[in-house]
Design a protein around this motif. Sequence first.
Motif, short mmCIF file in Angstrom:
data_model
loop_
_atom_site.label_atom_id
_atom_site.label_comp_id
_atom_site.label_asym_id
_atom_site.label_seq_id
_atom_site.Cartn_x
_atom_site.Cartn_y
_atom_site.Cartn_z
N ALA A 101 -0.90 32.42 17.82
CA ALA A 101 -0.21 32.30 19.11
C ALA A 101 0.49 33.61 19.44
N ALA A 102 1.17 34.19 18.46
CA ALA A 102 1.86 35.47 18.67
C ALA A 102 0.85 36.57 19.00
N ALA A 103 -0.29 36.57 18.30
CA ALA A 103 -1.31 37.58 18.55
C ALA A 103 -1.91 37.44 19.95
N ILE A 104 -2.10 36.21 20.39
CA ILE A 104 -2.63 35.97 21.74
C ILE A 104 -1.65 36.47 22.79
N ILE A 105 -0.38 36.16 22.61
CA ILE A 105 0.63 36.59 23.58
C ILE A 105 0.77 38.10 23.58
N GLN A 106 0.75 38.72 22.41
CA GLN A 106 0.86 40.18 22.33
C GLN A 106 -0.34 40.84 23.01
N TYR A 107 -1.54 40.35 22.72
CA TYR A 107 -2.74 40.92 23.34
C TYR A 107 -2.71 40.71 24.85
N ARG A 108 -2.25 39.56 25.28
CA ARG A 108 -2.14 39.25 26.71
C ARG A 108 -1.21 40.24 27.40
N ARG A 109 -0.09 40.57 26.77
CA ARG A 109 0.84 41.55 27.33
C ARG A 109 0.21 42.94 27.40
N GLU A 110 -0.50 43.31 26.36
CA GLU A 110 -1.12 44.64 26.28
C GLU A 110 -2.17 44.85 27.36
N ILE A 111 -2.97 43.82 27.62
CA ILE A 111 -4.06 43.99 28.59
C ILE A 111 -3.70 43.53 29.99
N GLY A 112 -2.51 42.94 30.13
CA GLY A 112 -2.08 42.46 31.44
C GLY A 112 -2.68 41.12 31.83
N GLY A 113 -3.11 40.35 30.86
CA GLY A 113 -3.66 39.02 31.11
C GLY A 113 -5.17 38.98 30.88
N PHE A 114 -5.62 37.84 30.46
CA PHE A 114 -7.05 37.64 30.21
C PHE A 114 -7.77 37.42 31.53
N LEU A 160 -10.74 36.29 24.36
CA LEU A 160 -10.00 35.84 23.18
C LEU A 160 -10.63 36.35 21.89
N ILE A 161 -11.90 36.67 21.92
CA ILE A 161 -12.60 37.18 20.74
C ILE A 161 -11.98 38.50 20.27
N GLU A 162 -11.30 39.20 21.16
CA GLU A 162 -10.66 40.47 20.83
C GLU A 162 -9.34 40.29 20.08
N VAL A 163 -8.81 39.08 20.09
CA VAL A 163 -7.56 38.79 19.40
C VAL A 163 -7.82 38.65 17.91
N LYS A 164 -7.00 39.33 17.12
CA LYS A 164 -7.17 39.29 15.67
C LYS A 164 -7.05 37.84 15.18
N GLY A 165 -8.02 37.42 14.37
CA GLY A 165 -8.00 36.08 13.81
C GLY A 165 -8.84 35.07 14.58
N ILE A 166 -9.41 35.49 15.71
CA ILE A 166 -10.26 34.57 16.48
C ILE A 166 -11.71 35.08 16.42
N GLY A 167 -12.55 34.26 15.79
CA GLY A 167 -13.97 34.59 15.69
C GLY A 167 -14.79 33.73 16.64
#
Length: 112
Positions: free
Chosen positions: A73-86, A92-99
Motif C-alpha cells: 500500500a505504501a509503495a503504491i501511494i509513493q509511486y502514485r505521488r511520483e508519477i502524478g497518478g496512474f 501497477l506492474i511498475e510498483v515494487k512487489g506487484i507482479g
Amino acid sequence: MKILIIVSLIFAGIFGAQFVHSTEVSTENRAVQLQGIDQKTQVAEQSTNSKLDVNEATAEQLVAVKGIGPSKAAAIIQYRREIGGFKTIDELIEVKGIGQKALAKLKLVLKV
C-alpha cells in the motif's frame, strides 16, 4: 347430435385448459429468465462501481484489498505521488512487489 356437441365441448374444455396452462407456465418462465438477466446486469454494474480507485485510495483502503499489505500500500501511494497518478491499472506492474499474477487479481478490484 347432442352427444357430438357434448363431446366437442368436453374436448374444447380439456384442450383449452391445457393451452391456458401452458401459456401461464411459459409466461412465468419468461419472467424468471428476464429476472435472471436483470440480476446479472445489476451484479456486473455493482462489480464495476464497487472497484476501488487506485488514484484516490488511502493506505487503509488499499490494505483492505486482498493481496495488498501495508508495505505494498505504501509503495503504491509513493509511486502514485511520483508519477502524478496512474493513467491505467496496468501501471501497477511498475510498483515494487506487484507482479503479473498479483496485477491480474488486483484488476478485479481496483480501477483508475
